[in-house]
Design a protein around this motif. Structure first.
Motif, PDB file in Angstrom:
ATOM      1  N   TRP A  61       0.835  -1.205   0.000  1.00  0.00           N
ATOM      2  CA  TRP A  61       0.000   0.000   0.000  1.00  0.00           C
ATOM      3  C   TRP A  61       0.872   1.258   0.000  1.00  0.00           C
ATOM      4  N   PRO A  67      -3.628  -1.501  -4.194  1.00  0.00           N
ATOM      5  CA  PRO A  67      -4.577  -0.469  -3.755  1.00  0.00           C
ATOM      6  C   PRO A  67      -4.807  -0.539  -2.236  1.00  0.00           C
ATOM      7  N   VAL A  68      -4.934   0.614  -1.646  1.00  0.00           N
ATOM      8  CA  VAL A  68      -5.187   0.698  -0.203  1.00  0.00           C
ATOM      9  C   VAL A  68      -6.653   0.363   0.050  1.00  0.00           C
ATOM     10  N   PRO A  70     -10.330   0.430   1.629  1.00  0.00           N
ATOM     11  CA  PRO A  70     -11.084   1.609   2.086  1.00  0.00           C
ATOM     12  C   PRO A  70     -10.874   1.948   3.560  1.00  0.00           C
ATOM     13  N   HIS A  72      -8.336   1.762   5.301  1.00  0.00           N
ATOM     14  CA  HIS A  72      -7.011   2.332   5.564  1.00  0.00           C
ATOM     15  C   HIS A  72      -6.708   3.562   4.713  1.00  0.00           C
ATOM     16  N   ARG A  73      -7.708   4.068   4.006  1.00  0.00           N
ATOM     17  CA  ARG A  73      -7.535   5.307   3.231  1.00  0.00           C
ATOM     18  C   ARG A  73      -7.749   6.486   4.177  1.00  0.00           C
ATOM     19  N   THR A  74      -6.683   6.833   4.868  1.00  0.00           N
ATOM     20  CA  THR A  74      -6.748   7.829   5.929  1.00  0.00           C
ATOM     21  C   THR A  74      -5.617   8.836   5.773  1.00  0.00           C
ATOM     22  N   ARG A  75      -5.668   9.847   6.595  1.00  0.00           N
ATOM     23  CA  ARG A  75      -4.595  10.839   6.647  1.00  0.00           C
ATOM     24  C   ARG A  75      -3.285  10.176   7.049  1.00  0.00           C
ATOM     25  N   MET A  77      -2.325   7.109   6.421  1.00  0.00           N
ATOM     26  CA  MET A  77      -1.791   6.402   5.253  1.00  0.00           C
ATOM     27  C   MET A  77      -1.182   7.393   4.268  1.00  0.00           C
ATOM     28  N   GLU A  78      -1.823   8.529   4.075  1.00  0.00           N
ATOM     29  CA  GLU A  78      -1.260   9.543   3.178  1.00  0.00           C
ATOM     30  C   GLU A  78       0.108  10.008   3.683  1.00  0.00           C
ATOM     31  N   GLN A  81       2.587   7.179   3.021  1.00  0.00           N
ATOM     32  CA  GLN A  81       2.948   7.084   1.611  1.00  0.00           C
ATOM     33  C   GLN A  81       3.889   8.213   1.181  1.00  0.00           C
TER      34      GLN A  81
END
Length: 91
Positions: A61, A67-68, A70, A72-75, A77-78, A81
């Motif tokens: 990820w 793909p990350v 849903p 774990h699609r957080t600030r 994770m951003e 990354q």
């Protein structure tokens, strides 16, 4: 009674530096050293959930190979990354 945020941070930092592989330790541990102190309760909970995942999944990820999911699609994770894990990032 819930533990203090400082205790939570210490526990998460330990977990981040003791993942099982040196590569994961360096990735998650260095990230924790940089960000945990500034994280509030919500971000700490998100980071804790990431630490429950398999190292290879998180790595995929972070580098954009996979793909990350849903959840774990957080600030956090951003930030993970965008984090500089290279030697130059240590300078």
């Amino acid at each position: 009674m819930t533990e203090s945020l400082d205790v939570t941070r210490k526990k998460l930092r330990f977990r981040a530096w003791h993942r099982g592989t040196k590569e994961a330790d360096l990735m998650m541990g260095r990230f924790a050293d940089t960000y945990l102190q500034g994280f509030g309760a919500d971000d700490l909970a998100v980071f804790s959930a990431l630490l429950e995942e398999q190292d290879l999944d998180v790595y995929g990820w972070v580098i954009g190979r996979d793909p990350v999911p849903p959840e774990h699609r957080t600030r956090v994770m951003e930030l993970l990354q965008a984090f500089d894990f290279t030697i130059e990032g240590l300078r």
